[in-house]
Design an enzyme around this catalytic site. Sequence first.
Site, PDB file in Angstrom:
ATOM      1  N   ARG A 159       0.868  -1.171   0.000  1.00 49.77           N
ATOM      2  CA  ARG A 159       0.000   0.000   0.000  1.00 49.77           C
ATOM      3  C   ARG A 159       0.910   1.229   0.000  1.00 49.77           C
ATOM      4  NH1 ARG A 159      -2.060  -3.674   3.835  1.00 49.77           N
ATOM      5  NH2 ARG A 159      -4.162  -4.450   3.314  1.00 49.77           N
ATOM      6  N   LYS A 182      -2.273  -3.216   7.818  1.00 49.22           N
ATOM      7  CA  LYS A 182      -3.552  -2.909   8.459  1.00 49.22           C
ATOM      8  C   LYS A 182      -3.821  -3.877   9.606  1.00 49.22           C
ATOM      9  CE  LYS A 182      -6.261  -0.667   4.834  1.00 49.22           C
ATOM     10  NZ  LYS A 182      -7.493  -0.750   4.022  1.00 49.22           N
ATOM     11  N   HIS A 250      -2.068   3.534  -5.818  1.00 47.56           N
ATOM     12  CA  HIS A 250      -2.737   2.303  -5.389  1.00 47.56           C
ATOM     13  C   HIS A 250      -3.022   1.370  -6.566  1.00 47.56           C
ATOM     14  CE1 HIS A 250      -4.372   0.175  -2.002  1.00 47.56           C
ATOM     15  NE2 HIS A 250      -5.510  -0.063  -2.625  1.00 47.56           N
ATOM     16  N   ARG A 253      -0.488  -1.324  -6.911  1.00 47.25           N
ATOM     17  CA  ARG A 253      -0.696  -2.470  -6.007  1.00 47.25           C
ATOM     18  C   ARG A 253      -1.696  -3.438  -6.642  1.00 47.25           C
ATOM     19  NH1 ARG A 253      -1.309  -4.556  -0.612  1.00 47.25           N
ATOM     20  NH2 ARG A 253      -3.482  -4.901  -0.026  1.00 47.25           N
ATOM     21  N   HIS A 276      -4.111  -9.368   3.056  1.00 44.78           N
ATOM     22  CA  HIS A 276      -5.563  -9.396   3.218  1.00 44.78           C
ATOM     23  C   HIS A 276      -5.945 -10.317   4.376  1.00 44.78           C
ATOM     24  CE1 HIS A 276      -6.328  -8.190  -1.255  1.00 44.78           C
ATOM     25  NE2 HIS A 276      -6.146  -7.148  -0.476  1.00 44.78           N
ATOM     26  N   TYR A 285      -9.671 -10.127  -7.196  1.00 42.97           N
ATOM     27  CA  TYR A 285      -8.709 -10.009  -8.287  1.00 42.97           C
ATOM     28  C   TYR A 285      -8.921 -11.079  -9.347  1.00 42.97           C
ATOM     29  CZ  TYR A 285      -6.262  -6.527  -5.553  1.00 42.97           C
ATOM     30  OH  TYR A 285      -5.955  -5.388  -4.858  1.00 42.97           O
TER      31      TYR A 285
END
Length: 305
Positions: A159, A182, A250, A253, A276, A285
Amino acid sequence: MLDTSIQALINKWQKYLALQRNYSNHTVISYNNDLKHFLEFMNYYNSELVTINHIKTADIRLIRSWLAKRNCDNFTASSISRGLSAVKNFYRFLEKTTQLNSHIIFSIKSPKKTKLLPKALSEDDVVISLEHIEEYGNVKWVELRNKALLVLIYASGLRISEALSITKLHLQNLEFIRIIGKGSKERIIPWLPIAKNLITQYLEILPYKLGDNEPIFRGKQGKKLQPPVFNRELIKLKHFYGLPQHLTAHSFRHSFASHLLEHGADLRSLQELLGHKSLSTTQNYTKTSIKHLEAVYTTAYPIKK
């Protein structure tokens, strides 16, 4: 208007988010803006100075009126949902630090968000971007910074906030980068030599001395580079070379993920690389890759109806 004691609570809440929950600076600012919007509405709704008692006794009618106001003001479902999450977070903090008991706000469900598929760039557009990003910067070290940063994002799937947090300590390991992403989730990403070499070249001519724990990507005044500043460089690139409108930091990515899938990567490995929490997020994706394959099939397959 806020009672001074509330502002003190908000300041403590912000420190709690940053230091104990490890939220990014961007998230803390966004949550603070959402809470500010809620309290401003409460001030308007009650026509008087907002006190802690107003916050504790806020009823479901007030909260739903605030959400309706955001909807009328054309906030997206995603923004409305985030705003409600921010206010709920503040109420949870009050439960921990004051005499507030379980509040009615926790019974309110967030609006359903429209799921947007991630938009990747074509491999050709990525190559054009990487070849020409150095043309924007005016100073050699800035030009090299731009290229090193863009290659890093595309080569690692970081990110933008993660890439801008890279320090000299990350460079000490020759084989991988250890990233805290995250939700304080740690992941390990292999170093690609091209990315590490460009960063090394950039640091050799960077005119600012940095400690080992300081972010290496700097703005022209020597402060930590911010995402909007870098995206402005990409806007210049996009306009000059006629690249897709969705080109941002972004999008590289997203391109990292989509191109790996198209070249045979498995979903579980990709989930780990992207950081994730849920495999279903990574599965988005596959939908973009299928769309890509459909486009190739439609334009290139020799047998057509």
